[in-house]
Scaffold this motif. Structure first.
Motif, PDB file in Angstrom:
ATOM      1  N   ALA A  70       1.481  19.519   2.290  1.00 26.00           N
ATOM      2  CA  ALA A  70       1.969  19.233   3.682  1.00 26.00           C
ATOM      3  C   ALA A  70       3.224  19.635   3.717  1.00 26.00           C
ATOM      4  O   ALA A  70       4.208  18.953   4.067  1.00 26.00           O
ATOM      5  CB  ALA A  70       1.132  18.395   4.274  1.00 26.00           C
ATOM      6  N   ALA A 101       0.928  -1.302   0.253  1.00 28.95           N
ATOM      7  CA  ALA A 101       0.170  -0.094   0.116  1.00 28.95           C
ATOM      8  C   ALA A 101       0.809   0.834   0.233  1.00 28.95           C
ATOM      9  O   ALA A 101       2.193   1.113   0.501  1.00 28.95           O
ATOM     10  CB  ALA A 101      -1.114  -0.112   1.049  1.00 28.95           C
ATOM     11  N   ARG A 102       0.729   2.235  -1.010  1.00 31.59           N
ATOM     12  CA  ARG A 102       1.481   2.852  -0.649  1.00 31.59           C
ATOM     13  C   ARG A 102       0.645   4.625   0.565  1.00 31.59           C
ATOM     14  O   ARG A 102      -0.548   4.641   0.471  1.00 31.59           O
ATOM     15  CB  ARG A 102       1.310   4.284  -2.248  1.00 31.59           C
ATOM     16  N   ARG A 103       1.837   5.144   0.358  1.00 34.27           N
ATOM     17  CA  ARG A 103       1.571   5.717   1.795  1.00 34.27           C
ATOM     18  C   ARG A 103       1.861   7.663   1.282  1.00 34.27           C
ATOM     19  O   ARG A 103       3.265   8.051   0.579  1.00 34.27           O
ATOM     20  CB  ARG A 103       2.763   5.703   2.432  1.00 34.27           C
ATOM     21  N   ARG A 104       0.872   8.136   0.478  1.00 33.06           N
ATOM     22  CA  ARG A 104       0.456   9.246   0.343  1.00 33.06           C
ATOM     23  C   ARG A 104       0.578  10.789   0.751  1.00 33.06           C
ATOM     24  O   ARG A 104      -0.139  10.131   1.861  1.00 33.06           O
ATOM     25  CB  ARG A 104      -1.082   9.110  -1.296  1.00 33.06           C
ATOM     26  N   ILE A 105       0.495  11.908   0.913  1.00 25.89           N
ATOM     27  CA  ILE A 105       0.736  12.486   1.389  1.00 25.89           C
ATOM     28  C   ILE A 105       0.129  13.850   0.094  1.00 25.89           C
ATOM     29  O   ILE A 105       1.243  14.294  -0.515  1.00 25.89           O
ATOM     30  CB  ILE A 105       2.428  13.198   1.904  1.00 25.89           C
ATOM     31  N   ALA A 106       0.272  15.001   1.154  1.00 24.10           N
ATOM     32  CA  ALA A 106      -0.743  16.173   0.604  1.00 24.10           C
ATOM     33  C   ALA A 106       0.524  16.838   0.338  1.00 24.10           C
ATOM     34  O   ALA A 106       1.227  17.211   0.445  1.00 24.10           O
ATOM     35  CB  ALA A 106      -1.892  16.827   1.496  1.00 24.10           C
ATOM     36  N   LEU A 107      -0.009  17.229  -1.094  1.00 21.03           N
ATOM     37  CA  LEU A 107       1.771  18.186  -1.472  1.00 21.03           C
ATOM     38  C   LEU A 107       1.599  19.124  -0.988  1.00 21.03           C
ATOM     39  O   LEU A 107       2.889  19.361  -0.221  1.00 21.03           O
ATOM     40  CB  LEU A 107       1.043  18.830  -3.055  1.00 21.03           C
TER      41      LEU A 107
END
Lengths: 60, 312
Positions: free
Chosen positions: A17, A9-15
């Protein structure tokens, strides 16, 4: 290994942030306010960049 | 459509004659200009400095009889056949019209007319003018100087960062035939006045560019904007954004882009990668925090690493 990376599962971060550099840098050829001179408005480079971005002979 | 064009369009023999003139011009290109030899010499340079490229280009501008011959040939061919179009890429900006003579990895050479009326019109429009430093070196041979007066400026990049202000560096009166070198990484010029059109043979050196072009406000002389100095840098940024938009966390592509020469490209690529796949980008983020040559990027990477939550 490839399969593992595809299935985890890929962990995404809001750009938003992630911090940005202090001074934004525009894309190539976007400094357009220059007066007559500066070798930008006489330069072939900006035009070439645009030309090379076009499809067809010499571009692409 | 005018009657002359209509007649030419309807006359196959006339069109064939025009094509023959264009073909003859193209064949003469290799024979009559030093540009093919320049291309061979420059293609042999792997990663040259701006000075090394300029050393190859400068002799062609010092002895510019070949360029004068091109102008004379173009004029003669157009007089001979008004439908003649040279097989060269046209170059247009808001102040000049010209032709691309050579475009390679390390240099671009163009021949253009800086039109007095266009320059005057641009000056009239620009209340909020600026002084731009393109970030690359140029050699300019004024085949016709137009009686121009140039104001010279220093600014751009110094000690790894753009200067906050630019400074006036004197006035130069451009003479017919004069060759001037403008290192657009640190120097620039404005055409303050001109008495007639200028005919310029202009070589842009693409090697050894500064990370960005810089633009300063004409009134306050303060830095107002920076922009990528190379098309490659912007393409890399656009392609990493495209990969993110397509939801493609290609580690090889993001890893390579995060090692680009320009700090803003490295950080742009890493931000996109982190947003897309934080765990895959984490090692590169750590490398950047520890060892990136740019102090701002090291600080940004440390801040980002501290603010990104650990995996569950």
């Amino acid at each position: 290994m490839q399969e593992a990376s595809e299935t985890r599962a890929r962990r995404r971060i809001a750009l938003d942030a992630i911090p940005e550099m202090a001074r934004p840098v525009g894309l190539f050829g976007t400094l357009q306010r220059a007066e007559v001179g500066g070798s930008i408005c006489f330069s072939a480079v900006v035009t070439i960049g645009m030309y090379n971005s076009l499809p067809g002979p010499g571009g692409g | 459509m005018g009657p002359a064009l209509a007649a030419w369009m309807g006359d196959a023999a006339a069109r064939a004659k025009t094509r023959a003139i264009v073909s003859a011009f193209a064949r003469g290109w290799a024979r009559d200009t030093p540009l093919p030899a320049l291309a061979c010499a420059l293609d042999r340079l792997a990663e040259p400095t701006a000075e090394e490229v300029a050393a190859h280009v400068r002799p062609l501008l010092e002895d510019a009889g070949w360029a004068e011959a091109i102008v004379a040939r173009l004029v003669a061919e157009v007089r001979r056949d008004p439908f003649f179009e040279p097989p060269l890429v046209p170059l247009h900006s808001d102040v000049q019209a010209g032709l691309l003579l050579y475009a390679g990895r390390h240099a671009v050479i163009g021949l253009g007319v800086g039109a007095l009326d266009r320059m005057a019109a641009k000056k009239r429009r620009r209340i909020d003018g600026s002084i731009a430093f393109p970030g690359h070196a140029s050699l300019i041979r004024a085949l016709r100087g137009g009686g121009a007066t140039l104001s010279l400026w220093t600014g751009g990049w110094r000690d790894g960062a753009p200067l906050d202000r630019c400074q006036a560096a004197g006035i130069h009166r451009l003479r017919d035939g004069e060759l001037i070198a403008v290192d657009g990484r640190t120097t620039s010029f404005l055409v303050d006045h001109a008495r007639s059109d200028m005919l310029l043979l202009h070589a842009t050196i693409l090697a050894g560019t500064a990370p960005t072009a810089c633009e300063y406000d004409r009134a306050t002389l303060r830095l107002t904007a920076t922009g990528a100095a190379s098309e490659r840098a912007s393409r890399t940024q656009l392609l990493t954004t495209l990969l993110a938009a397509l939801d493609r966390p290609d580690a090889d592509a993001f890893g390579a882009a995060s090692r680009a020469a320009e700090p803003f490209v490295r950080w742009h690529a890493l931000r996109e990668w982190l947003a897309l796949d934080a765990d895959a980008a984490a090692r590169r983020l750590d490398e950047m925090a520890q060892a990136d040559p740019d102090p701002e990027l090291r600080a940004l990477a440390r801040t980002a690493a501290a603010s990104i939550p650990c995996p569950a």
